[in-house]
Design a protein around this motif. Sequence first.
Motif, PDB file in Angstrom:
ATOM      1  N   TRP A   1      65.934  51.292  13.632  1.00 10.14           N
ATOM      2  CA  TRP A   1      65.655  52.397  12.698  1.00 10.14           C
ATOM      3  C   TRP A   1      66.104  53.726  13.294  1.00 10.14           C
ATOM      4  N   ALA A   2      65.806  53.951  14.579  1.00  8.08           N
ATOM      5  CA  ALA A   2      66.180  55.212  15.221  1.00  8.08           C
ATOM      6  C   ALA A   2      67.688  55.405  15.190  1.00  8.08           C
ATOM      7  N   PHE A   3      68.433  54.359  15.502  1.00 11.56           N
ATOM      8  CA  PHE A   3      69.887  54.458  15.572  1.00 11.56           C
ATOM      9  C   PHE A   3      70.502  54.719  14.197  1.00 11.56           C
ATOM     10  N   THR A   4      70.067  53.968  13.192  1.00  9.95           N
ATOM     11  CA  THR A   4      70.654  54.089  11.857  1.00  9.95           C
ATOM     12  C   THR A   4      70.240  55.385  11.168  1.00  9.95           C
ATOM     13  N   SER A   5      69.000  55.810  11.340  1.00  6.44           N
ATOM     14  CA  SER A   5      68.512  57.016  10.660  1.00  6.44           C
ATOM     15  C   SER A   5      69.138  58.282  11.208  1.00  6.44           C
ATOM     16  N   ALA A   6      69.369  58.299  12.527  1.00  6.23           N
ATOM     17  CA  ALA A   6      69.912  59.507  13.154  1.00  6.23           C
ATOM     18  C   ALA A   6      71.432  59.510  13.175  1.00  6.23           C
ATOM     19  N   GLY A   7      72.050  58.408  12.726  1.00  2.82           N
ATOM     20  CA  GLY A   7      73.511  58.331  12.786  1.00  2.82           C
ATOM     21  C   GLY A   7      74.001  58.280  14.220  1.00  2.82           C
ATOM     22  N   GLY A   8      73.259  57.631  15.084  1.00  6.65           N
ATOM     23  CA  GLY A   8      73.555  57.585  16.523  1.00  6.65           C
ATOM     24  C   GLY A   8      72.279  57.880  17.273  1.00  6.65           C
ATOM     25  N   TRP A   9      72.399  58.166  18.530  1.00  6.76           N
ATOM     26  CA  TRP A   9      71.197  58.373  19.322  1.00  6.76           C
ATOM     27  C   TRP A   9      70.581  59.750  19.145  1.00  6.76           C
ATOM     28  N   GLY A  10      71.273  60.664  18.484  1.00  8.66           N
ATOM     29  CA  GLY A  10      70.684  61.970  18.224  1.00  8.66           C
ATOM     30  C   GLY A  10      70.869  62.942  19.370  1.00  8.66           C
ATOM     31  N   PRO A  11      70.518  64.197  19.115  1.00 10.97           N
ATOM     32  CA  PRO A  11      70.784  65.248  20.093  1.00 10.97           C
ATOM     33  C   PRO A  11      69.970  65.156  21.378  1.00 10.97           C
ATOM     34  N   MET A  12      68.807  64.498  21.333  1.00  8.46           N
ATOM     35  CA  MET A  12      67.976  64.492  22.533  1.00  8.46           C
ATOM     36  C   MET A  12      68.624  63.744  23.681  1.00  8.46           C
ATOM     37  N   LEU A  13      69.403  62.712  23.384  1.00  8.37           N
ATOM     38  CA  LEU A  13      70.040  61.950  24.441  1.00  8.37           C
ATOM     39  C   LEU A  13      71.176  62.721  25.106  1.00  8.37           C
ATOM     40  N   SER A  14      71.634  63.758  24.439  1.00  7.56           N
ATOM     41  CA  SER A  14      72.694  64.577  25.039  1.00  7.56           C
ATOM     42  C   SER A  14      72.154  65.895  25.586  1.00  7.56           C
ATOM     43  N   ALA A  15      70.849  66.112  25.450  1.00  7.34           N
ATOM     44  CA  ALA A  15      70.248  67.343  25.963  1.00  7.34           C
ATOM     45  C   ALA A  15      70.279  67.345  27.491  1.00  7.34           C
ATOM     46  N   PRO A  16      70.681  68.461  28.101  1.00  7.93           N
ATOM     47  CA  PRO A  16      70.771  68.499  29.565  1.00  7.93           C
ATOM     48  C   PRO A  16      69.405  68.640  30.219  1.00  7.93           C
ATOM     49  N   SER A  17      69.365  68.328  31.507  1.00 16.54           N
ATOM     50  CA  SER A  17      68.159  68.550  32.291  1.00 16.54           C
ATOM     51  C   SER A  17      67.873  70.047  32.367  1.00 16.54           C
ATOM     52  N   LYS A  18      66.594  70.400  32.423  1.00  9.53           N
ATOM     53  CA  LYS A  18      66.201  71.802  32.499  1.00  9.53           C
ATOM     54  C   LYS A  18      66.205  72.338  33.934  1.00  9.53           C
ATOM     55  N   PHE A  19      66.473  71.453  34.902  1.00  8.30           N
ATOM     56  CA  PHE A  19      66.453  71.880  36.294  1.00  8.30           C
ATOM     57  C   PHE A  19      67.793  72.491  36.671  1.00  8.30           C
ATOM     58  N   THR A  20      67.742  73.616  37.362  1.00  6.97           N
ATOM     59  CA  THR A  20      68.971  74.323  37.743  1.00  6.97           C
ATOM     60  C   THR A  20      69.423  74.000  39.160  1.00  6.97           C
ATOM     61  N   SER A  21      68.587  73.296  39.916  1.00  6.37           N
ATOM     62  CA  SER A  21      68.962  72.940  41.289  1.00  6.37           C
ATOM     63  C   SER A  21      68.296  71.631  41.667  1.00  6.37           C
ATOM     64  N   ALA A  22      68.829  71.017  42.731  1.00  2.00           N
ATOM     65  CA  ALA A  22      68.241  69.762  43.213  1.00  2.00           C
ATOM     66  C   ALA A  22      66.813  69.988  43.686  1.00  2.00           C
ATOM     67  N   GLY A  23      66.547  71.141  44.301  1.00  4.73           N
ATOM     68  CA  GLY A  23      65.200  71.440  44.773  1.00  4.73           C
ATOM     69  C   GLY A  23      64.199  71.473  43.636  1.00  4.73           C
ATOM     70  N   ASP A  24      64.585  72.100  42.523  1.00  3.40           N
ATOM     71  CA  ASP A  24      63.693  72.150  41.358  1.00  3.40           C
ATOM     72  C   ASP A  24      63.435  70.745  40.810  1.00  3.40           C
ATOM     73  N   PHE A  25      64.489  69.924  40.790  1.00  6.45           N
ATOM     74  CA  PHE A  25      64.340  68.562  40.273  1.00  6.45           C
ATOM     75  C   PHE A  25      63.389  67.738  41.136  1.00  6.45           C
ATOM     76  N   PHE A  26      63.547  67.799  42.456  1.00  7.39           N
ATOM     77  CA  PHE A  26      62.738  66.965  43.338  1.00  7.39           C
ATOM     78  C   PHE A  26      61.272  67.393  43.370  1.00  7.39           C
ATOM     79  N   LYS A  27      60.994  68.667  43.028  1.00  4.04           N
ATOM     80  CA  LYS A  27      59.604  69.098  42.933  1.00  4.04           C
ATOM     81  C   LYS A  27      58.859  68.341  41.836  1.00  4.04           C
ATOM     82  N   VAL A  28      59.582  67.944  40.821  1.00  2.00           N
ATOM     83  CA  VAL A  28      58.996  67.175  39.725  1.00  2.00           C
ATOM     84  C   VAL A  28      59.201  65.677  39.950  1.00  2.00           C
ATOM     85  N   PHE A  29      60.356  65.309  40.522  1.00  2.00           N
ATOM     86  CA  PHE A  29      60.707  63.887  40.651  1.00  2.00           C
ATOM     87  C   PHE A  29      59.699  63.110  41.493  1.00  2.00           C
TER      88      PHE A  29
END
Length: 496
Positions: free
Chosen positions: A204-232
């Motif tokens: 249903w998700a695939f057919t309704s959105a005509g693909g995976w939709g924009p969320m799957l192409s949304a970039p990470s909000k982290f601007t550096s590796a340090g910021d990412f690892f604080k959450v990771f």
Amino acid sequence: MKTQVEEDGIVTLTEEGIREIHESPLYNEGLRPTTKQEHTWTAYNFASLWIGMAICLPTYSLAAGLISLGMNWWQAIGTIILGNLIVLIPILLNAHAGTKYGIPYPVYARLWFGEKGAHIPSLARGIVGAGWFGINCWFGGAAIDTLLVAMSAWENVPGHLMIAFIGFWILNIWIAYRGPEAIRKMEFWAAPTLIVMALALLVWAFTSAGGWGPMLSAPSKFTSAGDFFKVFFPALTGAIAFWSTLALNIPDFCRYAKSQKAQIVGQTSSLPTTMGFFSFIGVAVASATLVVYGEAIWDPAAILAKFSPFVIFLGTLGIILATLTTNVAANVVAPARAIENLWPRKLTFGMGAIITGLVALLMQPWYLLENFGNYIFLWLGTYGALLGPIDGIAIADYWLVRKQRIDLVELYRPNGMYSYSSGVNKKAVWALLIGIAVPFGCKAIGITSVWDNAWTIGLLISLLCYTWFMRNNPSVISESHYSRITSTDTQSSFAS
């Protein structure tokens, strides 16, 4: 005198062994070693167990929570899969003991903590299980409430949400009261049904959105590796802690395994794959709702409420089934056995299941789910720091200290070999306290890198401490002692 027999890697009591422990105050039907005839669970049974447990609303929302913390879709799902691959290691190591000796978790804990000290790790696991039981009941009750509102004038009923929660809580208790065999039968049929429903949601998700939709192409909000690892790292600890509970009490299920091969294949093929797959479905469906409805909807009940009454009805059944299969298997067996172990001659598994449900209400699951910070940092992070050291002690005792040699009769003998000093192994207590104190102490003084990896660090510290403390301990039996009490079959322990 031979009190136990090993055949195809499975150790069971001889008639003489049964006679020795049958009248013991530490023995009852729920806590005794399984017989050869009871080792019936195949790889499919273990795969269906994990599929049934992993396809649940907390799994669905886990990836959502990581994305809300700033990860993109593949970072979130990768973190979840990695966490499950890591926790699979202690699951398989502890499962070996349950499979080989047919003992439940509280009895297994007597081996390292003593007959009285075993209440420490079994009740610790039990309290966490009761907390999860309440969380899943709240998830399921809230979902049922949402769907009833969409189908009728249910919202006009005073206290409708709490009524749905209590009703679902009662249903969970009723099924759990019937015992582990009822759970196995439910999981057998539930697993393929849940897979079909999950795939239908993905289609249903695939057919309704005509693909995976924009969320799957949304970039990470982290601007550096340090910021990412604080959450990771805290997120990874949370993903590990998600099933660190089962890493402890997996013997409760693997005591029924047909062979080591059956439990290894069944668990390895199902846990990380199902968790990753269902987390991806959560992300994909939320992506589709952003396209179709203009907002990302993470609550599956809220999504189903937008469909026809027939689809809502089917979705309600699916949510009930998904939550039941997780709750009664993952969150009732351990606390019920822990309660049963407090007074084996008086308390039963069914009574333990009822007490578990009551404790779950006292833990107020609605507060733990009030926001995602409570869920992953307060709930998952804290109990991961508490259970990691217990996992380390269990692994060290069976694999490094005893080298897989256990005298089954002694586990049920008051003041026996595994009673230690007044029923408590103080070396295990010290190893546990050290493993807990280091991460909590580091958190108190601001060393966040240790706290963010509390489960792993606590496990390793307690494993090393316990191994050192237990060197040359008189409770460790030699190969010759094991041979004297065991009639041994020469076939492989990994026979199928």
